[in-house]
Write a protein that holds these residues in place. Structure first.
Motif, PDB file in Angstrom:
ATOM      1  N   ASN A  66       0.850  -1.188   0.000  1.00  0.00           N
ATOM      2  CA  ASN A  66       0.000   0.000   0.000  1.00  0.00           C
ATOM      3  C   ASN A  66       0.890   1.243   0.000  1.00  0.00           C
ATOM      4  OD1 ASN A  66      -3.046   0.784   0.571  1.00  0.00           O
ATOM      5  ND2 ASN A  66      -1.734   2.249   1.616  1.00  0.00           N
ATOM      6  N   ILE A  67       0.776   2.028  -1.064  1.00  0.00           N
ATOM      7  CA  ILE A  67       1.536   3.277  -1.196  1.00  0.00           C
ATOM      8  C   ILE A  67       0.570   4.424  -0.910  1.00  0.00           C
ATOM      9  CG2 ILE A  67       2.939   4.725  -2.685  1.00  0.00           C
ATOM     10  CD1 ILE A  67       3.433   2.112  -4.392  1.00  0.00           C
ATOM     11  N   ALA A  68       0.857   5.172   0.132  1.00  0.00           N
ATOM     12  CA  ALA A  68      -0.044   6.253   0.538  1.00  0.00           C
ATOM     13  C   ALA A  68      -0.196   7.264  -0.597  1.00  0.00           C
ATOM     14  CB  ALA A  68       0.490   6.937   1.796  1.00  0.00           C
ATOM     15  N   GLY A  69      -1.464   7.682  -0.832  1.00  0.00           N
ATOM     16  CA  GLY A  69      -1.747   8.678  -1.856  1.00  0.00           C
ATOM     17  C   GLY A  69      -1.503  10.076  -1.323  1.00  0.00           C
ATOM     18  N   ALA A  70      -1.608  11.033  -2.219  1.00  0.00           N
ATOM     19  CA  ALA A  70      -1.449  12.429  -1.824  1.00  0.00           C
ATOM     20  C   ALA A  70      -2.556  12.791  -0.845  1.00  0.00           C
ATOM     21  CB  ALA A  70      -1.507  13.331  -3.053  1.00  0.00           C
ATOM     22  N   GLN A  71      -2.172  13.375   0.247  1.00  0.00           N
ATOM     23  CA  GLN A  71      -3.145  13.769   1.268  1.00  0.00           C
ATOM     24  C   GLN A  71      -3.898  15.015   0.811  1.00  0.00           C
ATOM     25  OE1 GLN A  71      -3.648  11.753   3.923  1.00  0.00           O
ATOM     26  NE2 GLN A  71      -2.121  10.470   2.913  1.00  0.00           N
ATOM     27  N   GLN A  72      -5.205  14.936   0.886  1.00  0.00           N
ATOM     28  CA  GLN A  72      -6.032  16.075   0.477  1.00  0.00           C
ATOM     29  C   GLN A  72      -6.275  16.963   1.692  1.00  0.00           C
ATOM     30  OE1 GLN A  72      -9.567  14.566  -1.330  1.00  0.00           O
ATOM     31  NE2 GLN A  72      -8.467  13.635  -3.025  1.00  0.00           N
ATOM     32  N   ALA A  73      -6.299  18.265   1.429  1.00  0.00           N
ATOM     33  CA  ALA A  73      -6.574  19.210   2.514  1.00  0.00           C
ATOM     34  C   ALA A  73      -8.045  19.093   2.917  1.00  0.00           C
ATOM     35  CB  ALA A  73      -6.265  20.640   2.046  1.00  0.00           C
ATOM     36  N   PRO A  74      -8.331  19.212   4.208  1.00  0.00           N
ATOM     37  CA  PRO A  74      -9.727  19.130   4.657  1.00  0.00           C
ATOM     38  C   PRO A  74     -10.506  20.335   4.106  1.00  0.00           C
ATOM     39  CG  PRO A  74      -8.263  19.709   6.484  1.00  0.00           C
ATOM     40  CD  PRO A  74      -7.399  19.421   5.307  1.00  0.00           C
ATOM     41  N   PRO A  75     -11.830  20.149   3.907  1.00  0.00           N
ATOM     42  CA  PRO A  75     -12.635  21.253   3.375  1.00  0.00           C
ATOM     43  C   PRO A  75     -12.594  22.453   4.333  1.00  0.00           C
ATOM     44  CG  PRO A  75     -13.989  19.294   3.837  1.00  0.00           C
ATOM     45  CD  PRO A  75     -12.580  18.975   4.176  1.00  0.00           C
ATOM     46  N   ALA A  76     -12.635  23.643   3.740  1.00  0.00           N
ATOM     47  CA  ALA A  76     -12.565  24.867   4.547  1.00  0.00           C
ATOM     48  C   ALA A  76     -13.887  25.184   5.218  1.00  0.00           C
ATOM     49  CB  ALA A  76     -12.148  26.045   3.674  1.00  0.00           C
TER      50      ALA A  76
END
Length: 143
Positions: free
Chosen positions: A133-143
């Motif tokens: 499992n290769i971690a994906g790009a972390q998305q910023a939480p919604p504002a």
């Protein structure tokens, strides 16, 4: 030293070959002890079999394995899988290529997964199932 969880793999008469193969995949130092080294078996045929093997890679990975004595039940591959996970895509793809290569097989291709990571499953030439499992790009939480 904190408590750690290390996979321990059982083999039948080929632990030395398997652990040497894993050293070629992960690098590091491999320590092998035989049943004969510790007079741990009355069966002369088991003297050179591996009683305990430990591979310690420079990046902290530890993998252990041993030959299962003839008097004990051995069912290869159906009771363990080893999970490799992290963020270093180059490192993890390198492991994947070696584990699924020569004599191995791909169960689930290493590709984007529904949870946002890259994931795959393979079985190496010794019958051990691996999950990568290769971690994906972390998305910023919604504002």
């Amino acid at each position: 030293m904190p408590t750690v969880l290390n996979p321990y793999l059982g083999f039948r008469d080929n632990a030395r070959d398997a652990m040497t193969f894993y050293q070629s995949v992960f690098g590091g130092d491999l320590a092998l002890s035989t049943f004969g080294d510790f007079n741990a078996s009355d069966d002369p045929a088991e003297a050179d079999k591996i009683m305990h093997g430990m591979l310690t890679a420079g990046n902290g990975l530890v993998l252990m394995g041993a030959d299962t004595p003839a008097g004990m039940d051995y069912t290869p591959g159906n009771n363990i899988s080893v999970s490799l996970s992290g963020e270093d895509e180059t490192e993890l793809r390198g492991y994947w290529d070696k584990l699924s290569g020569e004599g191995g097989s791909v169960t689930v291709p290493l590709e984007p997964a529904p949870w946002g990571d890259t994931f795959g499953m393979c079985t190496d030439r010794f019958g051990i199932a691996w999950l990568v499992n290769i971690a994906g790009a972390q998305q910023a939480p919604p504002a």
